[in-house]
Motif scaffolding. Structure first.
Motif, mmCIF file in Angstrom:
data_model
loop_
_atom_site.group_PDB
_atom_site.id
_atom_site.type_symbol
_atom_site.label_atom_id
_atom_site.label_comp_id
_atom_site.label_asym_id
_atom_site.label_seq_id
_atom_site.Cartn_x
_atom_site.Cartn_y
_atom_site.Cartn_z
ATOM 1 N N MET A 10 0.826 -1.211 0.000
ATOM 2 C CA MET A 10 0.000 0.000 0.000
ATOM 3 C C MET A 10 0.862 1.264 0.000
ATOM 4 O O MET A 10 0.469 2.285 -0.553
ATOM 5 N N GLY A 11 2.031 1.183 0.609
ATOM 6 C CA GLY A 11 2.956 2.317 0.546
ATOM 7 C C GLY A 11 3.397 2.566 -0.888
ATOM 8 O O GLY A 11 3.453 3.706 -1.351
ATOM 9 N N ALA A 12 3.678 1.479 -1.616
ATOM 10 C CA ALA A 12 4.047 1.609 -3.030
ATOM 11 C C ALA A 12 2.890 2.224 -3.815
ATOM 12 O O ALA A 12 3.103 3.091 -4.677
ATOM 13 N N TYR A 13 1.683 1.802 -3.505
ATOM 14 C CA TYR A 13 0.508 2.371 -4.173
ATOM 15 C C TYR A 13 0.408 3.880 -3.902
ATOM 16 O O TYR A 13 0.160 4.662 -4.824
ATOM 17 N N ALA A 14 0.613 4.262 -2.650
ATOM 18 C CA ALA A 14 0.555 5.692 -2.303
ATOM 19 C C ALA A 14 1.633 6.470 -3.053
ATOM 20 O O ALA A 14 1.376 7.571 -3.555
ATOM 21 N N GLN A 24 0.549 6.973 -6.612
ATOM 22 C CA GLN A 24 -0.466 8.020 -6.721
ATOM 23 C C GLN A 24 0.192 9.408 -6.765
ATOM 24 O O GLN A 24 -0.343 10.316 -7.366
ATOM 25 N N GLN A 25 1.325 9.526 -6.117
ATOM 26 C CA GLN A 25 2.056 10.797 -6.078
ATOM 27 C C GLN A 25 3.091 10.903 -7.200
ATOM 28 O O GLN A 25 3.850 11.857 -7.246
ATOM 29 N N ARG A 26 3.143 9.891 -8.029
ATOM 30 C CA ARG A 26 4.102 9.816 -9.137
ATOM 31 C C ARG A 26 5.553 9.781 -8.640
ATOM 32 O O ARG A 26 6.472 10.245 -9.312
ATOM 33 N N ASN A 27 5.743 9.237 -7.444
ATOM 34 C CA ASN A 27 7.085 9.040 -6.897
ATOM 35 C C ASN A 27 7.474 7.598 -7.226
ATOM 36 O O ASN A 27 7.412 6.710 -6.383
ATOM 37 N N GLY A 62 1.686 -4.762 -9.359
ATOM 38 C CA GLY A 62 2.039 -3.368 -9.082
ATOM 39 C C GLY A 62 3.312 -2.962 -9.801
ATOM 40 O O GLY A 62 3.397 -1.864 -10.373
ATOM 41 N N LEU A 63 4.303 -3.854 -9.793
ATOM 42 C CA LEU A 63 5.566 -3.552 -10.477
ATOM 43 C C LEU A 63 5.342 -3.463 -11.992
ATOM 44 O O LEU A 63 5.908 -2.583 -12.652
ATOM 45 N N ALA A 64 4.497 -4.318 -12.525
ATOM 46 C CA ALA A 64 4.180 -4.256 -13.961
ATOM 47 C C ALA A 64 3.502 -2.926 -14.296
ATOM 48 O O ALA A 64 3.819 -2.287 -15.314
ATOM 49 N N MET A 65 2.582 -2.502 -13.452
ATOM 50 C CA MET A 65 1.903 -1.214 -13.672
ATOM 51 C C MET A 65 2.902 -0.060 -13.586
ATOM 52 O O MET A 65 2.816 0.905 -14.352
ATOM 53 N N LEU A 66 3.836 -0.173 -12.664
ATOM 54 C CA LEU A 66 4.869 0.864 -12.530
ATOM 55 C C LEU A 66 5.712 0.939 -13.802
ATOM 56 O O LEU A 66 5.979 2.030 -14.307
#
Length: 195
Positions: free
Chosen positions: A132-136, A139-142, A166-170
């Motif tokens: 969830m931290g990665a998701y946040a 969301q901030q484009r960090n 999540g990594l694939a989406m990144l």
């Protein structure tokens, strides 16, 4: 005879009233049972009675946390944030409470505050906090920080479906389409993603 019966009912009613005769533990148990039965108003009442009965009890951190969960389920978001914060004032390192408050912050679109709660110094390998931290962060484009969390999660749990996705989406957000496709193909083949 009617007066005697009426006074018996009044006296009996006072003796049976749960608010006057229950202990902190009994009220806490009743709150848990009411919550399980989805009687949220009743559960909140029991929690508030227990808190008034023993305001200095260290177990109030759990009661405040449970109250926050109830309030969040009832979409009383500001009250839920206050309850979670009161729980953390008593037990500042309570991981479940931090995760609950962080999830609520995310729900409210407050990614900065969510990310702070998800950065658990005392439990760096907490899978939910990493995901969830990665998701946040995303969301901030960090993306750099998001990647670090996803990669850390995948070191701990290489088969994490959500971590791989999540990594694939990144990778896709960073326009690294071949890397994203490679991760997705690995997921379909049932292989671990290599970082």
């Amino acid at each position: 005879m009617k007066k005697l019966f009426l006074s018996f009912l009044l006296c009996g009613g006072i003796g049976v009233s749960p608010a006057f005769s229950q202990t902190y533990e009994e009220l806490s148990e009743r709150a848990a049972t009411a919550t399980e039965q989805d009687s949220l108003t009743q559960a909140e009442g029991y929690i508030r009675q227990a808190l008034k009965l023993e305001p200095a009890n260290p177990h109030n951190a759990l009661l405040f946390s449970n109250l926050g969960i109830i309030q969040q389920r009832r979409q009383q978001y500001e009250q839920a944030l206050e309850s979670y914060t009161l729980a953390l004032n008593i037990a500042p390192r309570a991981v479940p409470v931090l995760l609950n408050r962080a999830a609520l912050y995310l729900e409210l679109g407050k990614e900065d505050l969510a990310r702070i709660d998800y950065s658990l110094d005392m439990d760096k390998d907490n899978q939910e906090a990493l995901l969830m931290g990665a998701y946040a962060y995303m969301q901030q484009r960090n993306y750099k920080s998001a990647r670090a969390d996803y990669e850390h999660l995948l070191k701990i749990v290489p088969q994490s479906y959500n971590g791989q996705l999540g990594l694939a989406m990144l990778e896709q957000k960073e326009k690294k389409y071949e890397a994203a496709l490679s991760i997705l193909n690995s997921m379909l083949a049932g292989k671990e993603v290599s970082s």
